[in-house]
Design a protein around this motif. Structure first.
Motif, PDB file in Angstrom:
ATOM      1  N   ALA A 101       0.833  -1.207   0.000  1.00  0.00           N
ATOM      2  CA  ALA A 101       0.000   0.000   0.000  1.00  0.00           C
ATOM      3  C   ALA A 101       0.866   1.255   0.000  1.00  0.00           C
ATOM      4  CB  ALA A 101      -0.932   0.001   1.209  1.00  0.00           C
ATOM      5  N   ALA A 102       1.968   1.224   0.751  1.00  0.00           N
ATOM      6  CA  ALA A 102       2.862   2.385   0.806  1.00  0.00           C
ATOM      7  C   ALA A 102       3.552   2.618  -0.531  1.00  0.00           C
ATOM      8  CB  ALA A 102       3.906   2.185   1.915  1.00  0.00           C
ATOM      9  N   VAL A 103       4.013   1.532  -1.164  1.00  0.00           N
ATOM     10  CA  VAL A 103       4.657   1.642  -2.475  1.00  0.00           C
ATOM     11  C   VAL A 103       3.666   2.197  -3.496  1.00  0.00           C
ATOM     12  CG1 VAL A 103       5.654   0.334  -4.396  1.00  0.00           C
ATOM     13  CG2 VAL A 103       6.349  -0.170  -2.040  1.00  0.00           C
ATOM     14  N   ALA A 104       2.439   1.686  -3.456  1.00  0.00           N
ATOM     15  CA  ALA A 104       1.408   2.172  -4.373  1.00  0.00           C
ATOM     16  C   ALA A 104       1.130   3.656  -4.141  1.00  0.00           C
ATOM     17  CB  ALA A 104       0.121   1.364  -4.204  1.00  0.00           C
ATOM     18  N   SER A 105       1.160   4.083  -2.897  1.00  0.00           N
ATOM     19  CA  SER A 105       0.923   5.492  -2.583  1.00  0.00           C
ATOM     20  C   SER A 105       2.014   6.383  -3.173  1.00  0.00           C
ATOM     21  CB  SER A 105       0.853   5.689  -1.064  1.00  0.00           C
ATOM     22  OG  SER A 105      -0.246   4.982  -0.509  1.00  0.00           O
ATOM     23  N   LEU A 106       3.250   5.910  -3.136  1.00  0.00           N
ATOM     24  CA  LEU A 106       4.352   6.682  -3.708  1.00  0.00           C
ATOM     25  C   LEU A 106       4.178   6.881  -5.208  1.00  0.00           C
ATOM     26  CD1 LEU A 106       7.418   5.072  -1.863  1.00  0.00           C
ATOM     27  CD2 LEU A 106       6.324   7.265  -1.361  1.00  0.00           C
ATOM     28  N   SER A 107       3.473   5.953  -5.865  1.00  0.00           N
ATOM     29  CA  SER A 107       3.305   6.018  -7.320  1.00  0.00           C
ATOM     30  C   SER A 107       2.390   7.148  -7.755  1.00  0.00           C
ATOM     31  CB  SER A 107       2.746   4.689  -7.842  1.00  0.00           C
ATOM     32  OG  SER A 107       1.367   4.549  -7.513  1.00  0.00           O
ATOM     33  N   GLN A 108       1.694   7.788  -6.823  1.00  0.00           N
ATOM     34  CA  GLN A 108       0.785   8.877  -7.172  1.00  0.00           C
ATOM     35  C   GLN A 108       1.394  10.259  -6.948  1.00  0.00           C
ATOM     36  OE1 GLN A 108      -2.424   8.033  -8.537  1.00  0.00           O
ATOM     37  NE2 GLN A 108      -1.121   6.241  -8.578  1.00  0.00           N
ATOM     38  N   ASN A 109       2.312  10.359  -6.009  1.00  0.00           N
ATOM     39  CA  ASN A 109       2.785  11.683  -5.620  1.00  0.00           C
ATOM     40  C   ASN A 109       4.300  11.851  -5.728  1.00  0.00           C
ATOM     41  OD1 ASN A 109       0.422  10.794  -3.511  1.00  0.00           O
ATOM     42  ND2 ASN A 109       0.071  12.829  -4.328  1.00  0.00           N
ATOM     43  N   VAL A 110       5.054  10.935  -5.132  1.00  0.00           N
ATOM     44  CA  VAL A 110       6.509  11.079  -5.100  1.00  0.00           C
ATOM     45  C   VAL A 110       7.127  10.706  -6.443  1.00  0.00           C
ATOM     46  CG1 VAL A 110       8.631  10.366  -3.951  1.00  0.00           C
ATOM     47  CG2 VAL A 110       6.527  10.623  -2.629  1.00  0.00           C
ATOM     48  N   VAL A 111       6.805   9.511  -6.945  1.00  0.00           N
ATOM     49  CA  VAL A 111       7.242   9.070  -8.271  1.00  0.00           C
ATOM     50  C   VAL A 111       5.972   8.800  -9.075  1.00  0.00           C
ATOM     51  CG1 VAL A 111       8.641   7.443  -9.576  1.00  0.00           C
ATOM     52  CG2 VAL A 111       9.262   7.988  -7.217  1.00  0.00           C
ATOM     53  N   PRO A 112       5.453   9.806  -9.771  1.00  0.00           N
ATOM     54  CA  PRO A 112       4.114   9.688 -10.368  1.00  0.00           C
ATOM     55  C   PRO A 112       4.069   8.792 -11.605  1.00  0.00           C
ATOM     56  CG  PRO A 112       5.086  11.787 -10.947  1.00  0.00           C
ATOM     57  CD  PRO A 112       6.047  11.139  -9.997  1.00  0.00           C
ATOM     58  N   VAL A 113       4.082   7.490 -11.385  1.00  0.00           N
ATOM     59  CA  VAL A 113       4.030   6.534 -12.493  1.00  0.00           C
ATOM     60  C   VAL A 113       2.682   5.814 -12.538  1.00  0.00           C
ATOM     61  CG1 VAL A 113       6.515   6.170 -12.559  1.00  0.00           C
ATOM     62  CG2 VAL A 113       5.106   4.746 -11.065  1.00  0.00           C
ATOM     63  N   THR A 144      -5.365  -0.576  -4.584  1.00  0.00           N
ATOM     64  CA  THR A 144      -6.358   0.441  -4.936  1.00  0.00           C
ATOM     65  C   THR A 144      -6.294   1.622  -3.983  1.00  0.00           C
ATOM     66  OG1 THR A 144      -7.831  -1.202  -5.940  1.00  0.00           O
ATOM     67  CG2 THR A 144      -8.824   0.873  -5.257  1.00  0.00           C
ATOM     68  N   PHE A 145      -6.057   1.342  -2.701  1.00  0.00           N
ATOM     69  CA  PHE A 145      -5.879   2.441  -1.737  1.00  0.00           C
ATOM     70  C   PHE A 145      -4.726   3.336  -2.178  1.00  0.00           C
ATOM     71  CE2 PHE A 145      -3.534   4.265   1.807  1.00  0.00           C
ATOM     72  CZ  PHE A 145      -4.529   4.936   2.496  1.00  0.00           C
ATOM     73  N   GLY A 192     -11.524   8.425   5.596  1.00  0.00           N
ATOM     74  CA  GLY A 192     -12.452   7.308   5.393  1.00  0.00           C
ATOM     75  C   GLY A 192     -11.812   6.169   4.634  1.00  0.00           C
ATOM     76  N   MET A 193     -10.968   6.487   3.644  1.00  0.00           N
ATOM     77  CA  MET A 193     -10.280   5.443   2.897  1.00  0.00           C
ATOM     78  C   MET A 193      -9.265   4.708   3.761  1.00  0.00           C
ATOM     79  SD  MET A 193      -9.786   6.710  -1.011  1.00  0.00           S
ATOM     80  CE  MET A 193      -9.389   5.008  -1.395  1.00  0.00           C
ATOM     81  N   VAL A 194      -8.621   5.433   4.678  1.00  0.00           N
ATOM     82  CA  VAL A 194      -7.688   4.772   5.615  1.00  0.00           C
ATOM     83  C   VAL A 194      -8.445   3.762   6.468  1.00  0.00           C
ATOM     84  CG1 VAL A 194      -6.144   5.129   7.571  1.00  0.00           C
ATOM     85  CG2 VAL A 194      -6.126   6.748   5.662  1.00  0.00           C
ATOM     86  N   VAL A 195      -9.616   4.153   6.943  1.00  0.00           N
ATOM     87  CA  VAL A 195     -10.449   3.234   7.732  1.00  0.00           C
ATOM     88  C   VAL A 195     -10.814   2.011   6.906  1.00  0.00           C
ATOM     89  CG1 VAL A 195     -12.686   2.968   8.874  1.00  0.00           C
ATOM     90  CG2 VAL A 195     -11.372   5.069   9.204  1.00  0.00           C
ATOM     91  N   GLY A 196     -11.181   2.228   5.637  1.00  0.00           N
ATOM     92  CA  GLY A 196     -11.525   1.107   4.762  1.00  0.00           C
ATOM     93  C   GLY A 196     -10.368   0.146   4.563  1.00  0.00           C
ATOM     94  N   LEU A 197      -9.149   0.684   4.391  1.00  0.00           N
ATOM     95  CA  LEU A 197      -7.964  -0.164   4.237  1.00  0.00           C
ATOM     96  C   LEU A 197      -7.719  -0.995   5.488  1.00  0.00           C
ATOM     97  CD1 LEU A 197      -5.332  -0.967   2.706  1.00  0.00           C
ATOM     98  CD2 LEU A 197      -4.237   0.984   3.846  1.00  0.00           C
ATOM     99  N   LEU A 198      -7.794  -0.379   6.649  1.00  0.00           N
ATOM    100  CA  LEU A 198      -7.539  -1.099   7.902  1.00  0.00           C
ATOM    101  C   LEU A 198      -8.556  -2.222   8.107  1.00  0.00           C
ATOM    102  CD1 LEU A 198      -6.701   1.896  10.272  1.00  0.00           C
ATOM    103  CD2 LEU A 198      -5.101   0.274   9.234  1.00  0.00           C
ATOM    104  N   ILE A 199      -9.813  -1.958   7.798  1.00  0.00           N
ATOM    105  CA  ILE A 199     -10.840  -3.000   7.936  1.00  0.00           C
ATOM    106  C   ILE A 199     -10.571  -4.149   6.973  1.00  0.00           C
ATOM    107  CG2 ILE A 199     -13.289  -3.505   7.599  1.00  0.00           C
ATOM    108  CD1 ILE A 199     -13.886  -0.663   8.572  1.00  0.00           C
ATOM    109  N   ALA A 200     -10.191  -3.817   5.732  1.00  0.00           N
ATOM    110  CA  ALA A 200      -9.939  -4.859   4.729  1.00  0.00           C
ATOM    111  C   ALA A 200      -8.769  -5.754   5.132  1.00  0.00           C
ATOM    112  CB  ALA A 200      -9.674  -4.216   3.368  1.00  0.00           C
ATOM    113  N   VAL A 201      -7.670  -5.133   5.549  1.00  0.00           N
ATOM    114  CA  VAL A 201      -6.435  -5.888   5.811  1.00  0.00           C
ATOM    115  C   VAL A 201      -6.456  -6.581   7.171  1.00  0.00           C
ATOM    116  CG1 VAL A 201      -3.924  -5.718   6.064  1.00  0.00           C
ATOM    117  CG2 VAL A 201      -5.100  -4.369   4.312  1.00  0.00           C
TER     118      VAL A 201
END
Length: 434
Positions: A101-113, A144-145, A192-201
């Motif tokens: 999830a953290a790697v995916a998050s980096l793909s949107q802002n830090v390294v936008p790929v 997806t998160f 709200g999305m953070v809450v959704g991720l925690l519930i899923a995982v």
């Protein structure tokens, strides 16, 4: 006309849940919307085909990206990655999911790929997931998160583009808001999305899950092999990856980035020329489906736009909601959910929704921050869970590389439940708070 959006999205959803091919389901939905708006079948099809060209560049970039991912797998460097992760994260599957999830998050802002990293990183890890009995739906939720929450909440990379899209759309309709204001307005929906991720995982998909049998559509081989030492082709592969990332970050062109990576791989013989056809074939196998889904989704969006179906839906809804802000917010968010599920793109949905939402919100006395909350949240709603969204197609492209992951039931349904429900609740509350 107002019911055309709802009925067509229902057609798309029901057919997808019945495991009808997503491309066929989108075409059926587009034709349904066109016919319900008075078009003939041929007229609806013409509108559909005319809209497909809008995503031609994206489709080509995804196919080339798939070929680049196949070339990287051929080099064997992904096997080294898996072996390292097995040593470090053995029996720590929860940590593994959060790292993804953290790697995916980096793909949107830090390294936008965006989704470019998924076909490179995920397929080599599938054998490891199976060894850990990790439920792939948890990984889909994590990916997806990471593809969605950062651009919703953080005005950097793709997030800056999303927030600027909201800002420009609001300004075009007479409401000014700074990027800082828009970012603040979306913090609560992002929570709200953070809450959704925690519930899923941590709750829904925590239990061990045996891997299912392959459906026979995966790649011919995904390297997991015996212990491997670092060799010079791995160094050239890293160079190719870095060049691809740099070109994407500087020029924002995924086609040139993927081509540059492939050229480096062939020039330095990481992939022999004799294996060029195989590499392209596996790339098309991995990402070609996404490319065609994006093309057909653009066609569906064009049908809805050209027939003014979305405008009719909002007008019909506004006539029934009165002046109660709690009801107005809920109805507008649900409209955003329906529209985005059909179109499959938050970015493309925002200008459409803003033109319709702003007059209603101004008449009801909403503040600019509350309007930004509704537009941003309504645009993001449905991106998770939509069969036609790259936020779901991207995770599926990696998780189904061996034919053991279903796009609808293993990606779309879990992400729809875990992210759209919290987004509605938190976005609704934020619109009333601001």
């Amino acid at each position: 006309m107002a019911s055309a959006v709802i009925v067509s999205v229902l057609v798309l959803t029901v057919l997808s849940l019945l495991r009808v091919n997503v491309i066929v389901a989108i075409i059926a939905a587009g034709l349904t919307a066109g016919v319900m708006n008075g078009e003939s079948l041929t007229g609806a099809l013409d509108l559909f085909i005319a809209g497909m060209g809008d995503q031609a560049q994206v489709a080509l970039s995804y196919i080339l990206l798939g070929a680049f991912a196949a070339a990287i797998s051929f080099s064997g460097i992904t096997t080294l990655l898996v072996q390292t992760l097995l040593r470090v994260l053995k029996d720590k599957k929860i940590w593994l999911v959060f790292i993804i999830a953290a790697v995916a998050s980096l793909s949107q802002n830090v390294v936008p790929v965006h989704i470019a990293f998924i076909p490179i990183l995920i397929p080599p890890l599938l054998h490891m997931f199976d060894q850990m009995k990790l439920d792939r739906r948890a990984v889909a939720a994590a990916l997806t998160f990471g593809l969605k929450a950062p651009y919703v909440t953080i005005p950097l990379g793709f997030g800056l583009i999303f927030h600027q899209t909201i800002q420009d759309a609001m300004a075009s309709n007479g409401v000014e808001a700074s990027i800082g204001t828009i970012a603040q307005s979306l913090l609560i929906p992002g929570l709200g999305m953070v809450v959704g991720l925690l519930i899923a995982v941590l709750i829904t998909y925590k239990k061990p899950k045996e891997p299912r049998a392959s459906d026979g559509t995966g790649l011919s081989s995904i390297p997991v092999g015996e212990k491997m030492a670092f060799r010079k082709q791995h160094g050239f592969t890293i160079i190719a990856i870095l060049v691809t990332l740099i070109i994407q970050a500087i020029w924002g062109n995924l086609i040139f980035a993927a081509l540059a990576g492939l050229i480096i791989m062939f020039i330095f013989r990481v992939v022999p020329f004799l294996h060029g056809d195989r590499t392209m074939g596996e790339g098309i196998s991995m990402m070609g489906f996404i490319a065609f889904v994006m093309l057909t989704a653009a066609g569906f969006a064009n049908v809805l736009t050209e027939t003014a179906s979305v405008e009719a839906l909002v007008e019909a809804s506004s006539g029934m909601i009165g002046d109660n802000k709690a009801v107005i917010s809920l109805v507008l968010l649900l409209v955003g959910l329906v529209v985005t599920i059909g179109i499959g793109s938050s970015f493309a949905t925002v200008p459409i929704l803003a033109a319709l939402f702003v007059p209603i919100c101004l008449a009801a006395g909403y503040s600019p921050m509350a309007i930004a909350t509704l537009i941003g949240t309504a645009g993001a709603l449905g991106d998770a869970g939509s069969p036609a969204s790259d936020s779901t197609l991207g995770p599926t492209s990696g998780l189904n590389a061996d034919g053991r992951h279903n796009h609808i039931w293993d990606t779309c349904v879990p992400t729809f439940l875990h992210y759209n429900i919290p987004l509605i609740i938190f976005g609704w509350a934020a619109s009333l708070l601001f």
